[in-house]
Design a protein around this motif. Sequence first.
Motif, PDB file in Angstrom:
ATOM      1  N   PRO A   1       9.029   5.796   0.071  1.00 35.30           N
ATOM      2  CA  PRO A   1       8.287   5.694   1.328  1.00 35.30           C
ATOM      3  C   PRO A   1       9.126   4.998   2.399  1.00 35.30           C
ATOM      4  O   PRO A   1       9.960   4.152   2.091  1.00 35.30           O
ATOM      5  CB  PRO A   1       7.061   4.863   0.949  1.00 35.30           C
ATOM      6  CG  PRO A   1       7.494   4.064  -0.231  1.00 35.30           C
ATOM      7  CD  PRO A   1       8.491   4.913  -0.962  1.00 35.30           C
TER       8      PRO A   1
ATOM      9  N   ARG B   1       2.556   1.816  -3.417  1.00 35.41           N
ATOM     10  CA  ARG B   1       1.602   2.239  -4.460  1.00 35.41           C
ATOM     11  C   ARG B   1       0.977   3.604  -4.194  1.00 35.41           C
ATOM     12  O   ARG B   1       0.801   4.396  -5.111  1.00 35.41           O
ATOM     13  CB  ARG B   1       0.486   1.208  -4.592  1.00 35.41           C
ATOM     14  CG  ARG B   1       0.933  -0.073  -5.231  1.00 35.41           C
ATOM     15  CD  ARG B   1      -0.226  -0.997  -5.435  1.00 35.41           C
ATOM     16  NE  ARG B   1       0.223  -2.221  -6.091  1.00 35.41           N
ATOM     17  CZ  ARG B   1      -0.526  -3.287  -6.224  1.00 35.41           C
ATOM     18  NH1 ARG B   1      -1.763  -3.307  -5.753  1.00 35.41           N
ATOM     19  NH2 ARG B   1      -0.057  -4.360  -6.820  1.00 35.41           N
ATOM     20  N   GLN B   2       0.612   3.873  -2.950  1.00 36.76           N
ATOM     21  CA  GLN B   2      -0.145   5.085  -2.633  1.00 36.76           C
ATOM     22  C   GLN B   2       0.688   6.187  -1.973  1.00 36.76           C
ATOM     23  O   GLN B   2       0.181   7.287  -1.764  1.00 36.76           O
ATOM     24  CB  GLN B   2      -1.325   4.742  -1.709  1.00 36.76           C
ATOM     25  CG  GLN B   2      -2.266   3.697  -2.261  1.00 36.76           C
ATOM     26  CD  GLN B   2      -2.966   4.152  -3.514  1.00 36.76           C
ATOM     27  OE1 GLN B   2      -3.333   5.315  -3.635  1.00 36.76           O
ATOM     28  NE2 GLN B   2      -3.160   3.241  -4.460  1.00 36.76           N
ATOM     29  N   GLN B   3       1.906   5.867  -1.566  1.00 41.41           N
ATOM     30  CA  GLN B   3       2.776   6.822  -0.874  1.00 41.41           C
ATOM     31  C   GLN B   3       2.172   7.304   0.450  1.00 41.41           C
ATOM     32  O   GLN B   3       2.345   8.459   0.842  1.00 41.41           O
ATOM     33  CB  GLN B   3       3.104   8.019  -1.777  1.00 41.41           C
ATOM     34  CG  GLN B   3       3.878   7.649  -3.023  1.00 41.41           C
ATOM     35  CD  GLN B   3       5.306   7.232  -2.735  1.00 41.41           C
ATOM     36  OE1 GLN B   3       6.059   7.987  -2.129  1.00 41.41           O
ATOM     37  NE2 GLN B   3       5.679   6.040  -3.149  1.00 41.41           N
ATOM     38  N   ARG B   4       1.448   6.416   1.092  1.00 41.85           N
ATOM     39  CA  ARG B   4       0.871   6.729   2.408  1.00 41.85           C
ATOM     40  C   ARG B   4       0.495   5.424   3.088  1.00 41.85           C
ATOM     41  O   ARG B   4       0.341   4.395   2.438  1.00 41.85           O
ATOM     42  CB  ARG B   4      -0.343   7.650   2.280  1.00 41.85           C
ATOM     43  CG  ARG B   4      -1.496   7.090   1.464  1.00 41.85           C
ATOM     44  CD  ARG B   4      -2.700   8.012   1.363  1.00 41.85           C
ATOM     45  NE  ARG B   4      -3.345   8.265   2.640  1.00 41.85           N
ATOM     46  CZ  ARG B   4      -4.246   7.454   3.191  1.00 41.85           C
ATOM     47  NH1 ARG B   4      -4.614   6.361   2.600  1.00 41.85           N
ATOM     48  NH2 ARG B   4      -4.794   7.760   4.345  1.00 41.85           N
TER      49      ARG B   4
ATOM     50  N   PRO C   1      -2.440   3.921   5.445  1.00 47.40           N
ATOM     51  CA  PRO C   1      -3.792   4.243   5.903  1.00 47.40           C
ATOM     52  C   PRO C   1      -4.050   3.785   7.341  1.00 47.40           C
ATOM     53  O   PRO C   1      -3.502   2.777   7.794  1.00 47.40           O
ATOM     54  CB  PRO C   1      -4.691   3.482   4.925  1.00 47.40           C
ATOM     55  CG  PRO C   1      -3.874   2.281   4.566  1.00 47.40           C
ATOM     56  CD  PRO C   1      -2.448   2.767   4.541  1.00 47.40           C
TER      57      PRO C   1
ATOM     58  N   TYR D   1       0.828  -1.204   0.000  1.00 46.34           N
ATOM     59  CA  TYR D   1       0.000   0.000   0.000  1.00 46.34           C
ATOM     60  C   TYR D   1       0.866   1.259   0.000  1.00 46.34           C
ATOM     61  O   TYR D   1       0.603   2.201  -0.750  1.00 46.34           O
ATOM     62  CB  TYR D   1      -0.940   0.005   1.212  1.00 46.34           C
ATOM     63  CG  TYR D   1      -2.088   0.965   1.048  1.00 46.34           C
ATOM     64  CD1 TYR D   1      -3.321   0.523   0.584  1.00 46.34           C
ATOM     65  CD2 TYR D   1      -1.946   2.323   1.335  1.00 46.34           C
ATOM     66  CE1 TYR D   1      -4.376   1.399   0.411  1.00 46.34           C
ATOM     67  CE2 TYR D   1      -2.994   3.206   1.164  1.00 46.34           C
ATOM     68  CZ  TYR D   1      -4.206   2.740   0.705  1.00 46.34           C
ATOM     69  OH  TYR D   1      -5.252   3.603   0.528  1.00 46.34           O
ATOM     70  N   ASP D   2       1.901   1.280   0.820  1.00 43.33           N
ATOM     71  CA  ASP D   2       2.748   2.468   0.915  1.00 43.33           C
ATOM     72  C   ASP D   2       3.520   2.707  -0.383  1.00 43.33           C
ATOM     73  O   ASP D   2       3.675   3.847  -0.828  1.00 43.33           O
ATOM     74  CB  ASP D   2       3.705   2.352   2.099  1.00 43.33           C
ATOM     75  CG  ASP D   2       4.247   3.696   2.574  1.00 43.33           C
ATOM     76  OD1 ASP D   2       3.744   4.748   2.130  1.00 43.33           O
ATOM     77  OD2 ASP D   2       5.160   3.696   3.408  1.00 43.33           O
TER      78      ASP D   2
END
Length: 141
Positions: A123, A22-25, A27, A19-20
């Motif tokens: 990230p 792909r999304q740079q965060r 959740p 997730y990090d």
Amino acid sequence: MGVLAVGVVLAWLLALCVYDIRQQRLPNWLTLPGSAVILSAAVLFGHGAAAIAGAVALVVAYLLVHLAAPAALGGGDVKLAVGVGALTGIFGPDVWVLAALGAPLLTAVLAAGAAIRGIPTVPHGPSMCVATAAAIGLVVL
């Protein structure tokens, strides 16, 4: 740690990494429940104090960096520090220190490689997850 617990933890760490990247965060719906499960299990199995100490120590360090340089370390990384700090704290101070130092070193190496390729940022969450898994793996295996 049982095989099921190892599988669940590794799946959680992998989901966070993917997730990090792909999304740079990171959740809340991934960081917070994982941290709650780790802390609850630690308390249930008699490792609550070590888990809480590990979580608090890592969160304080990450929070200080986040407050000093918010662009360098995001709030998701601070929240992830609860779970990985607790998890490594369960296995002792040596594992905690190895993971706590390994994560920023890994991010620095990845950032240097990314900079050479013209990638502006990497990230930090995946480094936290990999360093945690590696530090625990050294003790468990």
